[in-house]
Design a protein around this motif. Structure first.
Motif, PDB file in Angstrom:
ATOM      1  N   THR A   1       0.824  -1.207   0.000  1.00 26.88           N
ATOM      2  CA  THR A   1       0.000   0.000   0.000  1.00 26.88           C
ATOM      3  C   THR A   1       0.859   1.258   0.000  1.00 26.88           C
ATOM      4  N   PHE A   2       1.912   1.260   0.814  1.00 24.53           N
ATOM      5  CA  PHE A   2       2.792   2.421   0.890  1.00 24.53           C
ATOM      6  C   PHE A   2       3.505   2.670  -0.430  1.00 24.53           C
ATOM      7  N   LEU A   3       3.947   1.610  -1.075  1.00 25.84           N
ATOM      8  CA  LEU A   3       4.654   1.776  -2.354  1.00 25.84           C
ATOM      9  C   LEU A   3       3.713   2.320  -3.428  1.00 25.84           C
ATOM     10  N   ALA A   4       2.481   1.799  -3.445  1.00 28.59           N
ATOM     11  CA  ALA A   4       1.509   2.296  -4.425  1.00 28.59           C
ATOM     12  C   ALA A   4       1.145   3.752  -4.134  1.00 28.59           C
ATOM     13  N   ALA A   5       0.993   4.089  -2.851  1.00 22.46           N
ATOM     14  CA  ALA A   5       0.648   5.459  -2.481  1.00 22.46           C
ATOM     15  C   ALA A   5       1.777   6.425  -2.798  1.00 22.46           C
ATOM     16  N   ALA A   6       3.018   5.962  -2.650  1.00 20.36           N
ATOM     17  CA  ALA A   6       4.168   6.823  -2.940  1.00 20.36           C
ATOM     18  C   ALA A   6       4.176   7.259  -4.400  1.00 20.36           C
ATOM     19  N   GLU A   7       3.826   6.322  -5.288  1.00 18.49           N
ATOM     20  CA  GLU A   7       3.796   6.643  -6.714  1.00 18.49           C
ATOM     21  C   GLU A   7       2.584   7.502  -7.062  1.00 18.49           C
ATOM     22  N   LEU A   8       1.428   7.152  -6.513  1.00 18.81           N
ATOM     23  CA  LEU A   8       0.200   7.870  -6.832  1.00 18.81           C
ATOM     24  C   LEU A   8       0.221   9.294  -6.282  1.00 18.81           C
ATOM     25  N   LEU A   9       0.703   9.450  -5.064  1.00 14.60           N
ATOM     26  CA  LEU A   9       0.677  10.756  -4.392  1.00 14.60           C
ATOM     27  C   LEU A   9       1.972  11.543  -4.560  1.00 14.60           C
ATOM     28  N   ARG A  10       2.944  10.901  -5.219  1.00 11.57           N
ATOM     29  CA  ARG A  10       4.257  11.519  -5.422  1.00 11.57           C
ATOM     30  C   ARG A  10       4.874  11.922  -4.077  1.00 11.57           C
TER      31      ARG A  10
ATOM     32  N   PRO B   1       7.830  10.502  -2.021  1.00 12.52           N
ATOM     33  CA  PRO B   1       8.958   9.567  -1.930  1.00 12.52           C
ATOM     34  C   PRO B   1       9.260   9.127  -0.507  1.00 12.52           C
ATOM     35  N   GLU B   2       8.843   9.910   0.498  1.00  6.43           N
ATOM     36  CA  GLU B   2       9.128   9.508   1.879  1.00  6.43           C
ATOM     37  C   GLU B   2       8.392   8.224   2.264  1.00  6.43           C
ATOM     38  N   LEU B   3       7.298   7.916   1.526  1.00  8.22           N
ATOM     39  CA  LEU B   3       6.583   6.678   1.804  1.00  8.22           C
ATOM     40  C   LEU B   3       7.398   5.461   1.381  1.00  8.22           C
ATOM     41  N   VAL B   4       8.226   5.625   0.370  1.00 10.06           N
ATOM     42  CA  VAL B   4       9.113   4.539  -0.052  1.00 10.06           C
ATOM     43  C   VAL B   4      10.108   4.227   1.061  1.00 10.06           C
ATOM     44  N   GLN B   5      10.620   5.271   1.694  1.00 11.80           N
ATOM     45  CA  GLN B   5      11.564   5.078   2.790  1.00 11.80           C
ATOM     46  C   GLN B   5      10.896   4.344   3.959  1.00 11.80           C
ATOM     47  N   ARG B   6       9.665   4.702   4.241  1.00 11.80           N
ATOM     48  CA  ARG B   6       8.956   4.027   5.328  1.00 11.80           C
ATOM     49  C   ARG B   6       8.683   2.566   4.974  1.00 11.80           C
ATOM     50  N   ALA B   7       8.347   2.322   3.709  1.00  7.86           N
ATOM     51  CA  ALA B   7       8.140   0.946   3.267  1.00  7.86           C
ATOM     52  C   ALA B   7       9.433   0.146   3.381  1.00  7.86           C
ATOM     53  N   GLN B   8      10.544   0.786   3.074  1.00  4.88           N
ATOM     54  CA  GLN B   8      11.834   0.095   3.141  1.00  4.88           C
ATOM     55  C   GLN B   8      12.160  -0.303   4.583  1.00  4.88           C
ATOM     56  N   ARG B   9      11.803   0.540   5.545  1.00  9.85           N
ATOM     57  CA  ARG B   9      12.043   0.184   6.949  1.00  9.85           C
ATOM     58  C   ARG B   9      11.225  -1.045   7.338  1.00  9.85           C
ATOM     59  N   MET B  10      10.008  -1.129   6.820  1.00 11.49           N
ATOM     60  CA  MET B  10       9.187  -2.308   7.099  1.00 11.49           C
ATOM     61  C   MET B  10       9.771  -3.548   6.434  1.00 11.49           C
ATOM     62  N   ILE B  11      10.290  -3.382   5.214  1.00 16.46           N
ATOM     63  CA  ILE B  11      10.926  -4.502   4.521  1.00 16.46           C
ATOM     64  C   ILE B  11      12.135  -4.993   5.309  1.00 16.46           C
ATOM     65  N   ASP B  12      12.927  -4.056   5.823  1.00 13.46           N
ATOM     66  CA  ASP B  12      14.105  -4.432   6.602  1.00 13.46           C
ATOM     67  C   ASP B  12      13.698  -5.205   7.855  1.00 13.46           C
ATOM     68  N   TRP B  13      12.571  -4.784   8.486  1.00 13.57           N
ATOM     69  CA  TRP B  13      12.109  -5.495   9.670  1.00 13.57           C
ATOM     70  C   TRP B  13      11.644  -6.901   9.308  1.00 13.57           C
ATOM     71  N   GLU B  14      10.908  -7.036   8.209  1.00 15.03           N
ATOM     72  CA  GLU B  14      10.457  -8.353   7.769  1.00 15.03           C
ATOM     73  C   GLU B  14      11.656  -9.284   7.555  1.00 15.03           C
ATOM     74  N   ARG B  15      12.689  -8.762   6.919  1.00 18.58           N
ATOM     75  CA  ARG B  15      13.868  -9.579   6.657  1.00 18.58           C
ATOM     76  C   ARG B  15      14.592  -9.961   7.947  1.00 18.58           C
ATOM     77  N   SER B  16      14.538  -9.077   8.943  1.00 25.00           N
ATOM     78  CA  SER B  16      15.257  -9.345  10.186  1.00 25.00           C
ATOM     79  C   SER B  16      14.649 -10.485  10.986  1.00 25.00           C
TER      80      SER B  16
END
Length: 212
Positions: free
Chosen positions: A10-19, A21-36
């Motif tokens: 949802t965050f990645l789609a919203a980042a593109e739709l709403l322009r 980019p800070e939402l991509v960074q927040r999504a990346q933090r969640m991805i890093d947590w999932e991987r951890s």
């Protein structure tokens, strides 16, 4: 982990739709947590079953409902080390979700009884200074049950015994005088004194889980 995966998308789609980019960074933090927390085989452990829906717990509850025909199922949160591997799943992996030797039952309970049952589970959470949430050492971890087939909300800002804010079954509020059928392990039936048994084939829950 499962819920977080949906939020990432949802965050990645919203980042593109709403322009934004800070939402991509927040999504990346969640991805890093999932991987951890992801295990080496790609699976996720079951230790988050007390705070969100996890696939291992959902599999257990869905199997109970399918075998008994009950709309609801209640069972202990899967062991913190439990989880299914990504790839070939062995019988031992499935039994590991519920290794106990209890028979699967279905009983008819009132809304009041079910609400009290969930309030007892909610006592597992202790809220300390600064609203820090941690397990209550005075409450056995095995006493915490998860309910499948219903939507319910627990408010930890409230004192124990008054934490269940809502309980919806089939999209409507389950009132104290309403009745509903719940599948559960036989050892849990004692928590519902006087509740009639409507399903008892003498089947062990762990065997049902494998077959389903």
């Amino acid at each position: 982990p499962e819920t977080t995966g949906y939020i990432i998308e949802t965050f990645l789609a919203a980042a593109e739709l709403l322009r934004r980019p800070e939402l991509v960074q927040r999504a990346q933090r969640m991805i890093d947590w999932e991987r951890s927390i992801q295990q080496a085989d790609g699976a996720f452990p079951g230790r988050y079953a007390r705070v969100e829906a996890v696939p291992a717990q959902t599999l257990l509850l869905d199997a109970m409902r399918a075998r008994t025909g009950a709309p609801l199922a209640a069972a202990p949160a899967v062991r913190t080390s439990a989880g299914l591997p990504d790839g070939d799943v062995r019988r031992a992996d499935v039994i590991g979700l519920y290794p106990f030797d209890h028979v699967l039952l279905a009983i008819r309970v009132t809304g009041a009884q079910l609400r009290e049952h969930l309030e007892q589970s909610a006592r597992w959470y202790a809220v300390g200074p600064g609203a820090q949430v941690a397990p209550d050492p005075a409450v056995p971890a095995g006493s915490f049950d998860v309910l499948g087939g219903a939507a319910y909300e627990i408010d930890l800002a409230q004192p124990p015994g008054r934490r269940l804010r809502s309980l919806l079954v089939g999209g409507r509020d389950l009132g104290p005088a309403d009745s509903v059928t719940v599948a559960l392990p036989a050892d849990r039936a004692a928590r519902f004194p006087g509740a009639p048994i409507v399903h008892d084939r003498g089947e062990r829950l762990r065997d049902v889980l494998v077959e389903e």
